[in-house]
Enzyme design. Structure first.
Site, short mmCIF file in Angstrom:
data_model
loop_
_atom_site.label_atom_id
_atom_site.label_comp_id
_atom_site.label_asym_id
_atom_site.label_seq_id
_atom_site.Cartn_x
_atom_site.Cartn_y
_atom_site.Cartn_z
N PHE A 10 0.86 -1.19 0.00
CA PHE A 10 0.00 0.00 0.00
C PHE A 10 0.89 1.24 0.00
CE2 PHE A 10 -3.46 2.77 1.52
CZ PHE A 10 -4.45 2.36 0.66
N THR A 98 3.63 -4.79 -4.14
CA THR A 98 4.78 -4.72 -3.24
C THR A 98 6.01 -4.31 -4.05
OG1 THR A 98 5.31 -7.07 -3.53
CG2 THR A 98 3.83 -6.52 -1.73
N VAL A 154 4.63 -2.31 -17.37
CA VAL A 154 5.48 -1.63 -18.37
C VAL A 154 4.71 -0.42 -18.89
CG1 VAL A 154 6.67 -1.84 -20.58
CG2 VAL A 154 6.54 -3.82 -19.06
N LYS A 226 11.64 -5.07 -17.31
CA LYS A 226 10.56 -4.74 -18.25
C LYS A 226 10.83 -5.34 -19.62
CE LYS A 226 9.12 -0.49 -15.97
NZ LYS A 226 9.45 0.92 -15.76
#
Ligand SMILES: NC(=O)c1ccc[n+]([C@@H]2O[C@H](COP(=O)([O-])OP(=O)(O)OC[C@H]3O[C@@H](n4cnc5c(N)ncnc54)[C@H](OP(=O)(O)O)[C@@H]3O)[C@@H](O)[C@H]2O)c1
Length: 346
Positions: A10, A98, A154, A226
């Site tokens: 969060f 996370t 991405v 990515k």
């Protein structure tokens, strides 16, 4: 239709998403018939909590920004850890945001597996699980007949996976090149304008776009992950993050950038993936490219992706000056895809 939401992580992204949900609440109800209730939130150091009645997400964002525990939320039931939250929660859609772990993408992979095994749809903006376990996680999602979406991994909310999957049927992506890390690009272009490396990095951090460990941006890890995600998802590759040839921006000086500019060039960190006779080669390298080119003209936090395809030739997508709000949009667009798949429009 009511959908119950849960959050594992969060931070900047989830908080920005919370604010979008609050701002669009009546629109989502009116246009999509969607009523949302958040019944679970787990963090690393700010509490893991469940609620039967539903949390006030804006209040949760305020508490987390102030560094306070989410156990201060009204009607919160504390739970020992994130896996216990996933095991006990009453949730339809789980958002896994996370922090990136470039070693093995844990514990995020385990969070996603636990949720899918419980029959919970999963959305993530965390590229680690997709880079390390795309096939395993999509297979598990299919086995459990659940959605697993990751548009935000991405280029934030810019449609990359949705574009290829939904708008380019029967088209093969042959190779790609792109500028995929906003923090590195911001630093390079701010240094071109005379700012120091440290000041440019501070700007990225204050805008919430840098990784929690900014070395992952500076040393090219984020772009490498990515590039693996794009390779495996769009090109059908089986790449592992360890096989990327990677170069960060740490050693670039203002002098290098100025010299390149004098000859009409820009220095940019460019991710490439191409098929060779030995398989797929993935690189993240500093390159001098013409300043006026699609890659050389991208400035600030902007990203660009050039896809070379068989049926459509070259397609370019630019995301202009994104912040964390654009990643929040990715979570919203994935949520609406789930809404569509749970109850397709008449
Ligand atoms: N920021 C962006 O612009 C952006 C863009 C695209 C993708 N992403 C990706 O989105 C993810 C989240 O980014 P962010 O900027 O929101 O990160 P962040 O601000 O650092 O927040 C990360 C959150 O995850 C929690 N967390 C860390 N390890 C955990 C664990 N093992 N179990 C449960 N919670 C854990 C943290 O807990 P605490 O609150 O207790 O520290 C924090 O709430 C990252 O994977 C990042 O690569 C970010």
């Amino acid at each position: 239709m009511e959908l119950k939401l849960g959050f594992i992580g969060f931070g900047n992204v989830a908080r920005a998403f919370s604010r979008v949900l609050a701002e669009r609440r009546s629109f989502l109800s009116r246009e999509y018939g969607l009523e949302l209730k958040t019944t679970a939130i787990a963090t690393s150091n700010h509490g893991c909590v469940l609620s039967a009645t539903g949390f006030d997400l804006v209040k949760a964002a305020e508490l987390s920004e102030q560094g306070l525990s989410l156990t201060n939320l009204t009607d919160s039931l504390p739970v020992p850890d994130p896996l216990a939250v996933i095991e006990r929660c009453d949730v339809d859609v789980l958002f896994e945001t996370t922090t990136l772990n470039v070693v093995d993408a844990q514990p995020a992979i385990n969070h996603i597996k636990a949720a899918l095994n419980r029959g919970i749809h999963v959305v993530t903006a965390n590229k680690g699980p997709i880079a390390f376990a795309f096939n395993e996680l999509t297979t598990l999602a299919a086995k459990n007949n659940r959605c697993f979406f990751f548009e935000g991994t991405v280029m934030d909310g810019t449609p990359v996976f949705n574009l290829v999957e939904r708008c380019l049927p029967a088209t093969r992506v042959l190779e790609f090149s792109g500028i995929l890390n906003s923090t590195s690009n911001l630093i390079l272009t701010r240094m071109e304008s005379g700012l120091s490396f440290e000041d440019a990095l501070s700007e990225a951090q204050s805008r919430g776009i840098a990784e929690a460990n900014a070395d992952y941006d500076i040393d090219g890890w984020d772009a490498a992950m990515k590039a693996v995600v794009l390779t495996n998802v769009l090109m059908g590759g089986q790449a592992h993050p360890s096989q990327v040839t990677r170069q960060g921006i740490r050693n670039v000086t203002a002098r290098d950038l100025n010299e390149a500019a004098r000859s009409g060039k820009s220095i940019r960190q460019i991710a490439r993936s191409a098929r060779t006779s030995e398989g797929i080669e993935i690189t993240v390298l500093l390159e001098e490219v013409p300043a006026a080119s699609a890659l050389g003209s991208v400035r600030g936090t902007s990203n660009v992706l050039l896809l070379e395809t068989d049926l459509m030739g070259e397609i370019g997508i630019v995301e202009n000056d994104p912040g964390v709000e654009q990643t929040a949009y990715a979570l919203l667009s994935d949520l609406l895809r789930i809404r569509e798949s749970v109850a397709p429009p008449d």
